[in-house]
Structures are given as C-alpha cells and as structure tokens.
Design an enzyme around this catalytic site. Structure first.
Site, PDB file in Angstrom:
ATOM      1  N   ASP A 350      34.133  41.447  46.331  1.00 32.13           N
ATOM      2  CA  ASP A 350      35.158  40.618  46.938  1.00 32.13           C
ATOM      3  C   ASP A 350      35.757  41.401  48.105  1.00 32.13           C
ATOM      4  OD1 ASP A 350      36.911  38.592  47.416  1.00 32.13           O
ATOM      5  OD2 ASP A 350      38.087  38.836  45.593  1.00 32.13           O
ATOM      6  N   ASP A 657      38.977  40.736  41.208  1.00 34.44           N
ATOM      7  CA  ASP A 657      40.290  40.971  40.610  1.00 34.44           C
ATOM      8  C   ASP A 657      40.977  39.694  40.180  1.00 34.44           C
ATOM      9  OD1 ASP A 657      40.747  39.917  43.081  1.00 34.44           O
ATOM     10  OD2 ASP A 657      42.174  41.438  43.744  1.00 34.44           O
ATOM     11  N   ASP A 661      37.112  35.213  39.824  1.00 33.81           N
ATOM     12  CA  ASP A 661      35.990  36.151  39.721  1.00 33.81           C
ATOM     13  C   ASP A 661      35.427  36.250  38.307  1.00 33.81           C
ATOM     14  OD1 ASP A 661      36.082  37.080  42.449  1.00 33.81           O
ATOM     15  OD2 ASP A 661      37.904  38.160  41.920  1.00 33.81           O
TER      16      ASP A 661
END
Length: 939
Positions: A350, A657, A661
């Site tokens: 990410d 996080d 996700d």
C-alpha cells in the site's frame, strides 16, 4: 443498501415493516425522498418501529463464519502421513507386546497435534477485530428525541447524529451536513479525510461507494463538522460487512515450507513403509525369524526412517526465528510465515501509512517568483525555512502568507511536545505546522484575529475563506486550488509591495504550480483582501474577488525515511515491488519514484480500478509482470492482483494497515500489517505485524526468513545423518535372520530423535544470516528442501561412518565385559546386551558432535565460521552429553530406554570418535571446492 417497505399509512402506528430487502440508489435522491424510501422521517423512528425492523433484518453485528471446531482441527493435525505412520508403529508395538514403546510414539503425535491446533486457533481472529472496530453506542433520533443506543440496535431508517470524533456505526445517507469530513482511510486507503455533502448526485453510471459523497460508512470516523444521516444498511449488508465476509472466505495458502514438509512426509512415509515391508517379507521368506520378531523388525525400520524429531525441531526453529524478528520490530502471528518471508518474490505494498507517514508536510513555498523550501517531516515541529544558501528568516510577505493559511483553517493542534498530532484535515494540520516553523503561533494568531464569518469549502468554488476582525479592520483570508483562486485575484504581493497581477505574472505563477505538481506535491494558492464592514455577511462570490495573491504552498505525504534504502535492498535481492493503493495514480507514481520502486528514467503503467475490472485473466497476468501501479483499487481488485501473481508462481507478501487490506492480507502467502498505525482488523488478518510501521523492517524479516530456511536445511541434514546408524542394526538383524542382536532398538532411536538431537539441531537453527544473503535472488519455487545432494551426504557419506562407529562400540562392549564370541553368537538379552546397546547409543551421540559442526556449512570449511561463533551449539552439545549420561547411568531411565552401564574407559574411544564426521566431511568439501569452485556457498 436496503429499502424497508413503509406501508401505506403515514402514521407511525400504522407504519408496517415487511422485512423486504431490495436495492435502492439513495445517492440520487433528495433528503425528503430518502426519508420516504427508507420509511423514516426527520424526527427518526419510534422505538417500536426500530424494534420491528431489528426483528425483520437482524441486529447490527458482523456475523462470523463457523470455523472447524478445535476437536476437528486437532484430528486433522494428528492424521497426516507422518503421524499416521507413528500411530501404526505404536499399534504394531502393542501387537508385539511393547506397551512402553507404543505410549512413547503416541505421546509424540499428541504433543505435535496440540501445538499445531493451538497455533491455528490463534490465527483465526480477524472477525473479532472487525467487531472491536465498530463503536458500541450511537446517537440517534427516536421519536424526535436524541438518545444514545447500542450500535447493535441500529436499524435501517434510524436517523444518526454525527459530530467530530464519532465513529460511524452503519452505512447511511446524509440528509444534512455542515463542514463534514470523514476519515475513510481504513476502508478505502485514501490518505485525506473526504468531504461529505447531503446534496443528491446526478443520475449516471454506477459510482464506487466511496465516491458517493452523500454517503457515510460503518467503521469510518468523523474528523470534523457535523451531520445527520439515515441508516441504509447494517451488519453484514454494509460495505464493512462485505469486507468481513470477503476476509472470512479467504483460505490461507500453505507456505512453501509447509508444502515441502507435506512432500517430505509423503516421501519419508513411502520409504519407511517400503523398507519395513520389504525387509519384513525377506525375513519371513528366507529366514526362520518368528512373526513377533518380524513385527519388531518392521517397527524398527519404520521408526528409524521417520524423523520424529524433525517436525518439533522445525517448529522450535521457527519460534527462534520469530524471536529474532521481534528484536528487529517484526511480530509473527503464524510460525510458517517466518520461512515464507524468505521465499518472497513479490511485495504488494500500500502507499498511505506503509510507504508514507500518512502526515501531510509542507515542503515548499513560492512567493515573489522565489521558491523557499521547508524542512522536517510529518507533524513534527522540527524544521525551518531555507533557500539554496541555508536557513533563512521568513520575510513579512511569507509570514503573511502562512498567517493567512493558518487562519483560513479549521484544524487544530494538540500539545505537540507530548503528542505530535492534530485534529482535522491533514492538509490544514500541515499548514499549521508550517506556520510554527516560521515562528508564528496559530493559536495566538486566532485570538488576535477573531473569525467573524466564513465561506466553507465548496467543490465548485474549490476554495474556502474566512473573515477576521483585527484593529477595526476586516480581512478575508482565502486558500484553494491555485488556478481557480488566481482568477479571483487582481493584485500580487511582491516583497513589501503590492502590484497589479498582469498576464506575465499569472503565467509565472502557473508555471510554478506545474513545477510543484510534477514533484508530486499537492499545491494550494493563498490570497487575501481588506473588506469593508458591509461584507461580513456578504455572499462568497462577492467577497472572494479583487484578491491579493500571496503565493503557493506545496505539500506532500512524505515517504518514511528508511523506505528508499529498503526498496534498494529488495531490488538487489531479486524481489519486485508492486504498489496497490486506493489513492490517485499520479500521487502514487510520485511516491514510487521518490522511494525507488520506479527507477530514475523508468516507465510505469498506472492501472486504475475501473480499467482493472475490464481486464481478462490473460491481460491481468501480463500487467502484473510489467512495471505497474494499481491505483484507486478496491479490496476485491487488490485480491485479483494478488491472486494473479500467485497464479504465475510468485510468492507474494502483501502490506497494509486498513480494513480494506484485510482480505488481501489473508490471501497472501505472507500478510504484513502495520502495528502502530494499522487497524486491529489488518493486524489480526496478517501473518506478521511491523511494530514500528517501517517498511525497512520487512527487508530485515525477509533476511531472517531466508536464514531460517537455510538453517532448516542444515538441521534436516543433521537429523537425517543419524537415520543410517539407526537403520543399520535392523538391516543386520534382518539379514542374519535375527542372529545378530539389534544394537539400537526402537526406544533407543526415540531417545536420539526426541532427546539428544533436539537441542543441538536448534543450535543449527540459530545460525545467523550469511553475509550477502540479501544480494541473491529468492530460491526457485521448484527448489526442494530435501535434495539429492543432502540425501547422499547424510545416507551415503556421513551416515555409514557413524553406523560403523556405533557397531564397533556395540561389539567392543561385549569384549570389554568378558563375552568373547562371534557376531552371530552375541547374547540378545541381559545386562551385557543392555550395556552394549547403551554404548552403541553413546557412539551415535558422540559422533553427532562432529556431524553438528559439519552441517554448519554446506561447502565451505569449518574454518570460515570457526568453532565458537554459535553459543547454542555448545549448549546443545552439553545437553546431549548430559542426556546420554543420564540414560546410561540413572536406573529409572535405564528401565525405560533399556540400557545398562558400560565400562567407564569406553568413553575415551567414544569421545575420540566425536570429530570423525567433521573430518571426513571436510574432505568432501575440499573436493567440491576443488572441482566445482563456482558453487561456493558464500560463507
């Protein structure tokens, strides 16, 4: 989203609830239409209506998919191939009237099963984390009165009251909003709080849920402003619930090591059964061996070839790896993840909160055609203003620019010394921090320039302005999109002068805007004007004109300091990095170039979520193998990318996080969550948590994972070596028709595999990563843990030498104790026989010392690592000598294992034989280095 049939009567008493659920596009409806569609009203549901709807659609909770019961999981863990062999071996031991042996073998199975079941139980907690993320209470209107109810009691049609700091309990459609901003980063991955509006959207093609600006979602949080919203979906029907369902549906893939151990179990099991049956049949066909002895022989061969200590040793070695990783800020949730990291070929990362700090930072100010850089990172007040010559004192013009940016601002800072954070939009917090660095105190400025009016940000105007009174004068302070704001300006601040803003100056400002944008910055324009008293309550269109341009402010969400070096290490290690983010493509590309994911001058393809949805599997496979950034990605799209990489044979690590996700973290070969900034959902779904949120810790963990795999290979070879001296006595027993006594019976074998070998093998498991380990590519997917070279080394080189020493010790003990007969006349019972078996067992243990040092390197001489570099190896040696002494001399253990004391002087030749395996392996390594020097192991 659901529609509750409101019935035909407008009265609350007659309002019926059918429980019918059907799609409704509330985003295009006016607030009044929303109330009608959801069977509600401005004063909210009555308590009885809410109760009826709860009965119809269920409580607002996340449902958990049933997982296999612990008993079922335990049964699965004690019925794999290697375990079945041990169960069968124990059964045969009972038939042969050896109950102690049966119990010993079965206890091994039970302990392994309990440990594995507990690990699986701890791993399945993602849904509990999702539940913790939802608030426990919510403010609603019930019958016109504001009440606080349990979040579980929310029903479609309830009217939610939202204020700054509230965590939202259900999906809802806004019917009013004032300066409302919502942090959706946990759900979408976007770094900035999103402004929300109650205005209906124009009808059109389906928009992603997060882009429907008049909706709010469960699990997100209000960062500023206030609003009122009608609940449209609860529980598993929310966007949050869809992610929970997706997370639960993901099945964990076996790690490379788990697959290797499964293959090893099948291979070893087949070999053990085949050898046992073969020699049993030969003994029955060509000798006069009784059936009972034949069963003992078969059990011995099976137990000799099944490395009972391997699985617990692997487990303990992985546990040691987790401890080393914890010291390097990586907490492992699943033991198999330790080794899986070492085989990682692709990291899907990410952007926000992983590569970046998720803290906007002002990096540049442009005024009077001069760029001023601002140092520092994130919300820390450390930093200053400087030009090419170094730090500089801000000019009056720069101070006025930053004063305006701090006043036209709805954020606020806390105690930055103890808690460097703020409340509000990260962009506005960054402006306050920049003002601090210039020597201004935003709080004091707000007191000296009280706000008397404001014109909130508007998506059409693309700016906001506030009106302040100071010294009897009114001043309008404005910030917004540079191009739109520049059109409202008539003059420009140049140093201490104000001059007309002509076309050349406008063009120069826009050139600076483009330059900062190319650097990946988010750019804001700042302007102001003096107002007459009559403009306090005037419309924005009239107040925001004839402005004086003050300058540009460029800011970005900075990469973490150690990320660039970590990315470089990944490239050297042959690990590709693929960015998958919910943020905008150009922003993601800028960060990717800054940290080195995209090399200087390199090209990269930006693939948005909409484009990804149109790709067929073949096109997606081609896209994931080329340099690409996947932007504006949903959880489902992120899963597609991960699955496509796995389909192509990649071992994929995924970082994240947020709640969004979690499904990909669970699907990945190794899920890596952020520990400090990440959500509980991500941490529970992941295999590993970075305690410091530092991408560089992933690289350290990968290095440890590679070292663990290399160490597993070391102690696997070490354990296999002792299989040969364990099997040879049974082979001689069988070939002689039972006339040569068994020098090592099954209890002796278990004493080696589960007693003396465990701690020394763990010493090999604690070997440090080799120098240059991260300068090599990941091991091939088809590279097996057990290789032909390992088997030849263990079974045909070191093993026979060890077996010879054991058999000599066995025979020599008879001689030492006065039995002077041939091999075929040796007694197979009594104190002398037990003493001889004890000596053979001691010979295996002492020669394992040399074997231990031999396996510290694969091809290099022991001189390259020395004899004292690993303290655990010496602890292991001391432990195995203590265990064998106890087995030989302590009566309780003599009874269990079947030993007796042998003459003390025999320890001299036994200890002298300790370095034998090391010496003969040094010869093998020297020959390999001479004839195949290009394959040095790097030690």
């Amino acid at each position: 989203m659901v529609r509750i049939d409101p019935g035909t009567d407008d009265g609350a008493a007659d309002r019926g609830v059918t429980g019918a659920v059907e799609p409704v596009e509330v985003s295009t409806c006016t607030p009044d239409e929303v109330y009608v569609l959801l069977g509600s009203r401005a004063e909210g549901l009555t308590p009885s209506e809410a109760a009826e709807r709860l009965a119809a659609v269920g409580t607002n909770v996340l449902e958990e998919t049933p997982h296999p019961r612990l008993v079922r999981s335990f049964v699965a863990n004690v019925t794999h191939v290697m375990a079945v062999l041990l169960w069968v071996g124990g059964g045969l031991a009972l038939v042969a009237e050896l109950p102690q042996l049966a119990v010993a073998v079965w206890i091994v199975n039970v302990i392994n099963g309990v440990f594995s079941t507990w690990q699986e139980h701890r791993a399945e907690r993602a849904v509990q984390a999702l539940r913790r993320l939802l608030p426990t209470t919510s403010r609603v209107l019930r019958g016109g009165a504001e009440v606080r109810v349990s979040a579980e009691e929310l029903a479609p049609g309830d009217v939610l009251l939202l204020a700054e700091g509230d965590r939202i309990s259900a999906d809802a459609r806004l019917v009013s909003a004032y300066e409302l901003r919502v942090d959706q980063s946990a759900l979408t991955g976007e770094s900035r709080p999103a402004r929300r509006s109650a205005a209906p959207l124009a009808p059109g093609p389906g928009r992603p849920a997060a882009e429907q600006l008049n909706r709010v979602f469960a699990g997100t949080m209000v960062t500023s402003g206030r609003g009122k919203a009608v609940v449209t979906a609860t529980g598993m029907r929310t966007e949050f619930g869809a992610i929970a369902n997706l997370t639960q549906s993901m099945q964990r893939e076996l790690s490379p090591l788990q697959r290797e151990l499964a293959t090893l179990s099948r291979v070893v099991g087949a070999i053990a059964i085949a050898v046992g049956l073969l020699f049993f049949a030969l003994a029955q066909l060509f000798t006069t061996m009784p059936l009972e002895r034949g069963l003992v022989f078969a059990i011995g061969m099976i137990v000799a070839f099944v490395p009972e200590g391997l699985l617990p040793t692997v487990t303990l070695a992985l546990a040691l790896g987790t401890q080393r990783m914890a010291r390097r800020q990586a907490l492992v949730n699943r033991l198999s993840a330790v080794e899986a990291l070492g085989s990682t070929t692709v990291i899907c990362t990410d952007k926000t909160g992983t590569l970046t700090a998720n803290q906007m930072t002002v990096r540049a100010i442009v005024q009077d055609d001069v760029r001023i850089d601002v140092t520092g990172t994130g919300y820390s007040l450390d930093g200053d203003l400087r030009d090419a010559g170094g730090p500089l004192a801000p000019s009056p013009g720069v101070l006025e620019l930053l004063r305006t940016a701090a006043l036209a601002n709805d954020a606020r800072l806390g105690d930055m010394d103890s808690d460097p954070s703020g409340i509000g939009d990260p962009t506005e917090i960054a402006l306050l921090v920049a003002a601090h660095k210039a020597g201004l105190d935003p709080a004091a400025e707000a007191v000296a320039n009280p706000r008397v009016a404001e014109h909130p940000f508007d998506a059409v105007r693309k700016r906001m302005s506030t009106v302040h009174r100071a010294g009897g004068h009114l001043t309008l302070r404005c910030k917004g999109a540079p191009r739109e704001l520049l059109e409202r300006c008539a003059t420009i601040r140049c140093g201490s002068r104000t001059m007309p803003l002509d076309d050349d100056l406008r063009a120069r400002v826009l050139e600076w805007n483009d330059e900062l944008s190319r650097d990946g910055m988010r750019v804001l324009g700042v302007a102001s004007r003096e107002l007459p008293d009559g403009f306090i309550s005037g419309p924005a269109t009239e107040a925001e004109q004839h402005l004086t341009w003050l300058g540009l402010v460029g800011m970005l969400d900075p990469p973490r300091e150690a990320v660039a070096a970590a990315v470089g290490t990944c490239h050297r290690a042959g690990i590709r990095i693929v960015m998958i983010t919910g943020d905008y493509g150009l922003t993601a590309e800028s960060i990717a170039r800054r940290v080195g994911i995209v090399p200087p001058g390199g090209t990269v393809r930006i693939i948005n979520g909409d484009e990804l949805d149109t790709m067929d599997p073949e096109a997606l496979h081609e896209a994931v193998m080329a340099p690409a950034i996947f932007a504006r990605s949903t959880p489902t799209q992120k899963l597609r990318v991960v699955a496509a990489l796995q389909d192509l044979g990649e071992v994929v690590a995924v970082t994240g996080d947020g709640v969004n996700d979690a499904p990909a973290l669970k699907r990945a070969d190794i899920g890596v969550a952020m520990g400090a900034s990440g959500t509980d959902v991500a941490r529970e779904a992941a295999d590993m948590v970075l305690l410091d949120d530092d991408f560089a810790s992933i690289v350290a963990a990968i290095e440890e994972g590679r070292a663990v795999y290399a160490n597993v290979r070391r102690f696997t070879g070490y354990i296999f070596t002792s299989n040969t001296p364990q099997a040879v006595p049974f082979v001689l027993f069988g070939l002689s028709g039972g006339r040569i006594p068994i020098a090592l019976d099954v209890m002796h074998i278990l004493a080696v595999d589960l007693g003396t070998d465990l701690l020394p093998a763990l010493g090999l498991g604690a070997e440090r990563p080799e120098p240059g380990l991260m300068d090599r590519p990941p091991r091939r997917r088809d590279e097996h843990l057990i290789t032909g070279a390992m088997l030849r080394r263990s079974y045909l080189w070191l093993g026979p030498a060890q077996a010879a020493v054991a058999m000599v010790a066995f025979w020599l003990t008879y001689r030492a104790m006065g039995v002077d007969v041939g091999w075929l006349e040796l007694p197979d019972s009594g104190p002398v026989y037990r003493a001889a078996t004890a000596a053979a067992l001691a010979a295996v243990v002492t020669t394992q010392i040399g074997n231990l040092f031999a396996h510290r390197t694969e091809r290099s001489s022991i001189r390259t690592v020395g004899l004292t570099g690993n303290r655990l190896i010496w602890i292991g040696i001391a432990s195995e000598l203590a265990v064998i002494a106890a087995i030989v001399y302590l009566p309780p253990l003599q009874t269990v294992v079947g030993t007796a004391a042998f003459p003390a002087w025999l320890w001299l030749p036994l200890l002298a034989a300790a370095p034998l395996l090391l010496l003969i392996d040094e010869v093998r390594k020297a020959l390999l280095r001479r004839f195949e020097p290009h394959e040095e192991d790097g030690r």
